[in-house]
Design an enzyme around this catalytic site. Structure first.
Site, PDB file in Angstrom:
ATOM      1  N   GLY A  11      39.001  39.612  36.752  1.00  0.00           N
ATOM      2  CA  GLY A  11      38.771  39.985  38.153  1.00  0.00           C
ATOM      3  C   GLY A  11      37.328  39.669  38.527  1.00  0.00           C
ATOM      4  CB  VAL A  23      23.139  31.852  33.220  1.00  0.00           C
ATOM      5  CG1 VAL A  23      23.443  30.771  32.196  1.00  0.00           C
ATOM      6  CG2 VAL A  23      23.600  33.225  32.716  1.00  0.00           C
ATOM      7  N   GLY A 114      38.778  42.217  29.092  1.00  0.00           N
ATOM      8  CA  GLY A 114      39.661  41.163  28.576  1.00  0.00           C
ATOM      9  C   GLY A 114      38.868  39.892  28.284  1.00  0.00           C
ATOM     10  CB  ILE A 137      34.598  46.716  40.539  1.00  0.00           C
ATOM     11  CG1 ILE A 137      36.114  46.598  40.452  1.00  0.00           C
ATOM     12  CG2 ILE A 137      33.977  45.550  41.288  1.00  0.00           C
ATOM     13  CD1 ILE A 137      36.808  46.813  41.792  1.00  0.00           C
ATOM     14  CG  ASP A 138      38.258  48.095  36.878  1.00  0.00           C
ATOM     15  OD1 ASP A 138      38.226  48.168  38.121  1.00  0.00           O
ATOM     16  OD2 ASP A 138      39.092  47.412  36.256  1.00  0.00           O
ATOM     17  NE  ARG A 173      44.834  61.737  62.700  1.00  0.00           N
ATOM     18  CZ  ARG A 173      44.978  60.673  63.470  1.00  0.00           C
ATOM     19  NH1 ARG A 173      44.172  59.641  63.325  1.00  0.00           N
ATOM     20  NH2 ARG A 173      45.919  60.624  64.379  1.00  0.00           N
ATOM     21  N   GLY A 181      40.127  50.545  40.247  1.00  0.00           N
ATOM     22  CA  GLY A 181      39.528  50.999  38.984  1.00  0.00           C
ATOM     23  C   GLY A 181      40.480  50.860  37.809  1.00  0.00           C
ATOM     24  CD  GLU A 239      44.212  49.911  40.687  1.00  0.00           C
ATOM     25  OE1 GLU A 239      43.003  49.778  40.409  1.00  0.00           O
ATOM     26  OE2 GLU A 239      45.007  48.968  40.670  1.00  0.00           O
TER      27      GLU A 239
HETATM   28  O1  F6P Z   1      39.703  44.886  36.982  1.00  0.00           O
HETATM   29  C1  F6P Z   1      39.314  44.772  38.314  1.00  0.00           C
HETATM   30  C2  F6P Z   1      40.463  45.111  39.227  1.00  0.00           C
HETATM   31  O2  F6P Z   1      40.014  44.946  40.557  1.00  0.00           O
HETATM   32  C3  F6P Z   1      41.080  46.491  39.042  1.00  0.00           C
HETATM   33  O3  F6P Z   1      40.320  47.521  39.637  1.00  0.00           O
HETATM   34  C4  F6P Z   1      42.423  46.309  39.641  1.00  0.00           C
HETATM   35  O4  F6P Z   1      43.365  47.214  39.077  1.00  0.00           O
HETATM   36  C5  F6P Z   1      42.771  44.894  39.282  1.00  0.00           C
HETATM   37  O5  F6P Z   1      41.536  44.237  39.024  1.00  0.00           O
HETATM   38  C6  F6P Z   1      43.514  44.150  40.337  1.00  0.00           C
HETATM   39  O6  F6P Z   1      43.851  42.906  39.837  1.00  0.00           O
HETATM   40  P1  F6P Z   1      44.395  41.701  40.718  1.00  0.00           P
HETATM   41  O7  F6P Z   1      43.243  41.202  41.534  1.00  0.00           O
HETATM   42  O8  F6P Z   1      44.851  40.710  39.715  1.00  0.00           O
HETATM   43  O9  F6P Z   1      45.469  42.259  41.587  1.00  0.00           O
END
Ligand code: F6P
Length: 363
Positions: A11, A23, A114, A137-138, A173, A181, A239
């Protein structure tokens, strides 16, 4: 002659372009040209490389205009992929041949857990130095206090929640706002504090569907109690909490309808909005510092290591930057696993801190 290659994988995250720029510039300062690999590990297998430097009049390498111009932008100019092919040893062997073909003497991998795992697998199969820069971002990568993209994503979430709060207050509201995440609740936790949310729902503390809905109902009821005089309720949901936001909204609305009077509850899933946008100052700063350490490590022949922002620890290897240390990727992956299954002291501390302030959030 030395040549560094750089790729972005998984991602995308704001700060990836800033890391590519760093770099390229740091390598150029060592008179080492940088080549970009397009499309992450897929591009490595398919041999899609392009130079990120031009030669100055004095013959020294300098970043091409695009690398300089896009340094602060979100996304990644090199493109990215989640590459199932890279899990196969045969594909990695082809990737190594491509690196040799382009006479690459060091590879910098910018990406999430990954991608860092991919770097580890590759490093075991080649002598070419491979160094990782954490970007996701996670914030679910072990041995770095923060990964690239986290700060920018949080700024985006805070801005979105501020906007939502404006309209929520005008209509009295409650809002359930879901943030990305994956399995990690970090963005939700940090955003809840920064936006003065009333409650936060985290995957690190699993609850049944009924418990999740009950906690939201209680929070809204208590917050909108006449004695409180509150005009908006904000619940941040990660999420990774496996109850869909729209179901929480529907059920809570049904439960909170009294004598025909309904509490007004809305749901907003921020989704990929959170992943885009310019990199914040801190992500750009961190990218510059990660980039420098990664290039210096690759030039020194270090391999199978990741640069981690970790102040005040004596594990890993010190670098020329007192924020950044180099950690063996095997250690990073072990700690990442613990972060994800909740057994890491880092994730336990985070959740304990959140539990300690639940009462404050609800005020
Ligand atoms: O790992 C980053 C992320 O944005 C997660 O927060 C999210 O669950 C996932 O990637 C979404 O993946 P994709 O862009 O493949 O839908």
């Amino acid at each position: 002659m030395s040549r560094i290659a750089v790729l972005t994988s998984g991602g995308d995250a704001p700060g990836m372009n800033a890391a590519i720029l760093a770099v390229t510039k740091v390598a150029a300062s060592h008179d080492v040209p940088t080549w970009g690999v397009e499309g992450g590990y897929d591009g490595l297998i398919d041999g899609v490389f392009r130079p990120l430097v031009r030669r100055n009049l004095d013959g020294k390498p300098a970043p091409v205009a695009e690398v300089e111009a896009e340094g602060g932008e979100g996304g990644t100019i090199l493109g990215s992929s989640r590459s199932p092919r890279f899990f196969e040893r045969e594909s990695r062997a082809i990737a190594i041949e491509q690196l040799k073909e382009y006479e690459i003497t060091g590879l910098v991998v910018i990406g999430g857990n990954g991608s860092i795992a991919g770097a580890h697998a590759l490093a075991a199969e080649t002598d070419i130095p491979i160094v990782g820069i954490p970007a996701s971002i996670d914030n679910d990568i072990g041995l770095t206090r923060e990964a690239l993209g986290v700060d920018s994503a949080l700024n985006t979430i805070v801005e979105a929640c501020d906007n939502i709060s404006d309209t929520a207050r005008s209509h009295h509201r409650a809002f359930i706002v879901e943030v990305m995440g994956r399995e990690s609740g970090y963005l939700a936790m940090a955003a809840a504090v920064a936006t003065a949310a009333d409650a936060v729902l985290l995957p690190e503390r699993p609850h049944s569907r009924d418990e999740v809905i009950e906690s939201v109902v209680t929070c809204i009821q208590r917050s909108f109690d006449v004695a409180r005089d509150k005009t908006r309720v904000l619940v941040i949901k990660a999420e990774g909490v496996p109850v869909p936001t729209h179901e929480i909204v529907e059920e809570a609305t049904n439960r909170l309808t009294v004598n025909g009077d309904r509490f007004d509850i809305r749901g907003t899933v921020l989704g990929h909005v959170v992943r885009g946008g310019d990199a914040s100052f801190r992500d750009r700063l961190l990218a510059g510092r990660f980039g420098r350490v990664a290039v210096e490590a690759a030039i020194r022949g270090k391999t199978d290591v990741m640069a981690g922002w970790n102040v005040g620890v004596d594990t890993g290897e010190a670098t020329t930057d007192d924020w950044i240390r180099l950690f063996p990727i095997s250690d990073v992956l072990r700690e990442t696993e613990k972060l994800l299954d909740g057994t890491s002291s880092v994730s336990q501390d985070r959740v304990a801190r959140m539990e300690a302030i639940q009462g404050v959030l609800a005020l």
